[in-house]
Design an enzyme around this catalytic site. Structure first.
Site: not given
Length: 308
Positions: A12, A94-95, A119, A199, A248
């Protein structure tokens, strides 16, 4: 002897209005991926990617499935044009870790897309329920960043590359972290324009909801190993994959360490799939010897296909 490549998937923040449009216009396999995503989600995600407006695209619930779909469209072109390409491992920021697992066969395209949309929705809900912020520390080492986070009561969101570390937490505490960092002589501190504290502990509600979804899903064994952001190591077993993808959401993205892990295993050539070239930029800071090809638009895609 043919080379073995690692696939890297965008996270992202890499999004931009118009992403994927030229791929879908010039490659039938990319167009099929976007059309399939529209059908699965029962809405015109492709139109938001291609035409915006930017405010709609940057919504977490649109941005995450949009980047996922763009990345998978680029992968479809790669597979069609280089069917014998040797892929040794996958990783995503991440994503992008969810995209990496889908590319590796842990999830089907439909499962991965729906999971990423959920998510994004869960994270947007967590953003709306909290007042979070993030800031990037430029020039700080890991020990200094961790100390700043502790003093300001925030979390380390991303270890992106040497000298680029991101903090995340309550907006008031991030403001304090900025002042602490300046007092410690950190070269540059940049408050980030984000919807919330990704996060960090402020994403706890999203982590719990996503964990419940993952617990009810079938998790396949990845064909290529995928590096987990939170451990910076391969996650291979079903339980481990569920655990690392859940952790995560609140945990630190150890991208620097993840790339060092792959390089330590002998990988030197990488292909970044998805909008932009953020990951290739980070790699230049992590290891100048590594080679990263990008597949973001038709121009970069054709250049990469001619070189690999």
């Amino acid at each position: 002897m043919s080379k073995t490549y690692c696939l890297l998937f965008a996270g992202q923040g890499a999004q931009s209005v118009g992403m994927g449009r030229d791929l879908a216009e010039q490659f039938a396999e990319a167009r099929d991926v976007f059309e399939k995503a529209d059908t699965i989600l029962a809405r015109k995600l492709s139109r938001i990617c291609f035409d915006g407006p930017e405010g709609e695209l940057t919504k977490t619930s649109n941005c995450q499935p949009g980047i996922f779909t763009h990345s998978m469209a680029a992968l479809a072109i790669l597979r069609k044009n280089k069917p014998d390409l040797q892929i040794g491992a996958c990783a995503g920021l991440s994503l992008g870790e969810f995209t990496a697992h889908t590319a590796a066969g842990t999830f089907s395209f439909e499962e991965g897309l729906k999971l990423v949309e959920q998510r994004g929705t869960f994270m947007q809900q967590a953003c709306d329920a909290t007042k979070g912020a993030m800031a990037s520390l430029i020039g700080a080492d890991e020990a200094t960043a961790v100390q700043i986070a502790q003093e300001a009561d925030v979390d380390v969101a991303n270890f992106n590359s040497p000298g680029q570390i991101v903090l995340s937490g309550e907006a008031s505490n991030i403001a304090k972290a900025v002042e602490v960092a300046k007092a410690k002589g950190v070269k540059k501190v940049i408050p980030l324009t984000v919807a919330g504290a990704y996060h960090s502990r402020l994403m706890k509600s999203a982590q719990e909801k996503l964990g419940a979804v993952l617990a009810g899903m079938t998790v396949g064994k990845p064909v290529e190993p995928v590096v987990a952001n939170v451990s910076a190591q391969f996650a291979l077993e079903q339980g481990e994959i569920r655990h690392t993808l859940t952790e995560q959401v609140c945990g630190s993205v150890r991208w620097d360490q993840s790339m060092q892990y792959l390089i330590g295993k002998g990988y030197t050539d990488f292909i970044e799939l998805g909008p932009g070239n953020v990951l290739s930029g980070l790699m230049r800071r992590i290891n100048k010897e590594a080679v990263v090809y990008t597949m973001s638009d038709v121009k970069s895609l054709e250049e990469t296909l001619s070189k690999i």
